[in-house]
Design a protein around this motif. Structure first.
Motif: not given
Lengths: 220, 213
Positions: A39-41, A78-82, A94-99, A164-166
């Protein structure tokens, strides 16, 4: 149904559940770390963008489309792709959450800025304020309630989605959901879900409390 | 990361089936979401004390991770499409309820008084005056709910449904990016097309807003 809630209660309060690397304490800390950092990023990217778009009135089209694009982007995909591109690391999460968080913050910041009465801005300029003074001393304070709404919305979404991290074998409270799913252990899944919801609600209440402190000087 | 175009060519039938299944789940959710949230929004708008309760409750539902919602519904509705649709419907409620209440709030008091003075009964005033005037704000909610649902269907892949989301698990398990890329692109396209169609619907339904814009 009653049995399930009783088991859930036992699961949540049992001492052993709270200690060790698989304990709730540790998972909670991981979950908070993922959520708050993301969230900060996202805020660091989205706030200047929203302020700039709102202040200059340029790029509104971009802001609106960014928002619907962000909402349409399937987080799992997005998570799977990255993940496939970068290998086993926290990057995909992190990419998915920031997006996920950026669009809510940009659109609300922008909406807050455009809701500021143009007469007020004119008056500020008429008093000889420079553009940065108008932005930071007039527009930003007036837009703050909507900006805070955007941050709260983003944080709630991020906390719920950090589960989703898990999926890509990292920690956080999603561990209980995915492990419970694999072990057909409904109590564990329920426990994980309840904890995530609690974290989201508590953080949201915290932010709204902060908001109230920030606006003490203004009548509602 | 390269796209294996021949895989796409070999799987066009599957992709079509998955796309339609995906769309069906998302649209059903928005439909049921509207069916539930419209009456609730009218209640929340008219009875002030219930407003906070209803909006707060929908906010709490929104915070539960979608994966968990689907799993928790399993004992109730099993590994079926019903589970997917119920789960997604819950998520549409927050947006639809909030926007419908805000839409109803945005109707000017003078307009409502005028309707009352002309002898329009409350139900008729709601259907012919308030709801149409609230439509732009309600439609904004419908658009967000639709796009969000289309993106969320994929999560149901963990319970064996999930339309295009199945391409994500497939790609993940085989370490093969093509289905994942295709799934993401198709989901985005579906969402953009659905959103554009809703804009067109709103344009047709609210002719009085055109001159202002």
């Amino acid at each position: 149904m009653y049995e399930l809630f009783k088991d859930l209660g036992d699961w949540l309060v049992s001492g052993e559940q709270w200690t060790g690397p698989d304990g709730i304490g540790h998972r909670l800390a991981e979950h908070l770390q993922y959520s708050l950092l993301a969230t900060l990023v996202a805020a660091a990217i989205a706030l200047p963008l929203g302020l700039l778009i709102g202040h200059t009135g340029k790029g509104a089209f971009l802001a609106i489309n960014l928002a619907s694009f962000g909402r349409a982007l399937p987080t799992v995909g997005l998570v799977v792709l990255v993940f496939l591109a970068s290998g086993l690391s926290m990057w995909p999460v992190y990419v998915a959450l920031v997006a996920l968080a950026v669009p809510s913050i940009v659109t609300n910041t922008y909406a807050g800025m455009t809701a500021v009465d143009p007469d007020v801005k004119d008056a500020a300029r008429g008093q000889g304020m420079r553009w940065h003074q108008v932005l930071f001393q007039v527009e930003l304070p007036l837009a703050l309630p909507l900006i805070m709404t955007g941050l709260r919305l983003a944080l709630i979404q991020v906390v719920a989605t950090a589960t989703i991290a898990a999926y890509v074998s990292f920690g956080g409270l999603g561990r209980y959901v995915f492990d419970g799913l694999a072990q057909r252990d409904l109590v564990q899944v329920l426990g994980g879900a309840v904890l995530v919801a609690l974290v989201a609600v508590v953080l949201d209440l915290g932010l709204s409390g902060l908001q109230r402190v920030l606006f003490r000087h203004r009548p509602a | 990361m390269t796209v294996d175009w021949s895989w796409i060519g070999d799987h066009t039938d599957d992709l079509t089936t998955l796309t339609f299944s995906h769309l069906q789940a998302a649209l059903s959710a928005v439909f049921f979401g509207l069916l539930i949230s419209l009456p609730l929004a009218v209640v929340a708008h008219r009875i002030r004390p219930l407003r906070g309760v209803l909006l707060g409750l929908s906010n709490v539902l929104f915070t539960i991770p979608s994966i968990a919602v689907f799993v928790l519904l399993l004992p109730v509705s099993g590994l079926t499409r019903t589970t997917t649709v119920i789960g997604l419907t819950i998520y549409t409620l927050v947006v639809l309820l909030r926007n419908t209440v805000e839409g109803l709030d945005s109707v000017p008091a003078k307009t409502k008084e005028a309707a009352k003075a002309m002898g329009t009964r409350p139900l008729r005033a709601l259907l012919t005056v308030e709801l149409p005037l609230a439509l732009p704000v309600i439609m904004a909610g419908v658009r967000i709910a639709t796009v969000m649902s289309i993106s969320l269907v994929s999560v149901a892949t963990y319970i064996g449904d999930g339309g295009l989301g199945q391409l994500f698990t497939d790609g993940f398990q085989r370490n093969f990016p093509t289905p994942v890329i295709v799934g993401v692109v198709l989901t985005l396209l579906l969402a953009l097309v659905a959103d554009a169609l809703l804009v067109a619907v709103q344009y047709v339904l609210t002719p009085w807003t055109r001159r202002r814009a």
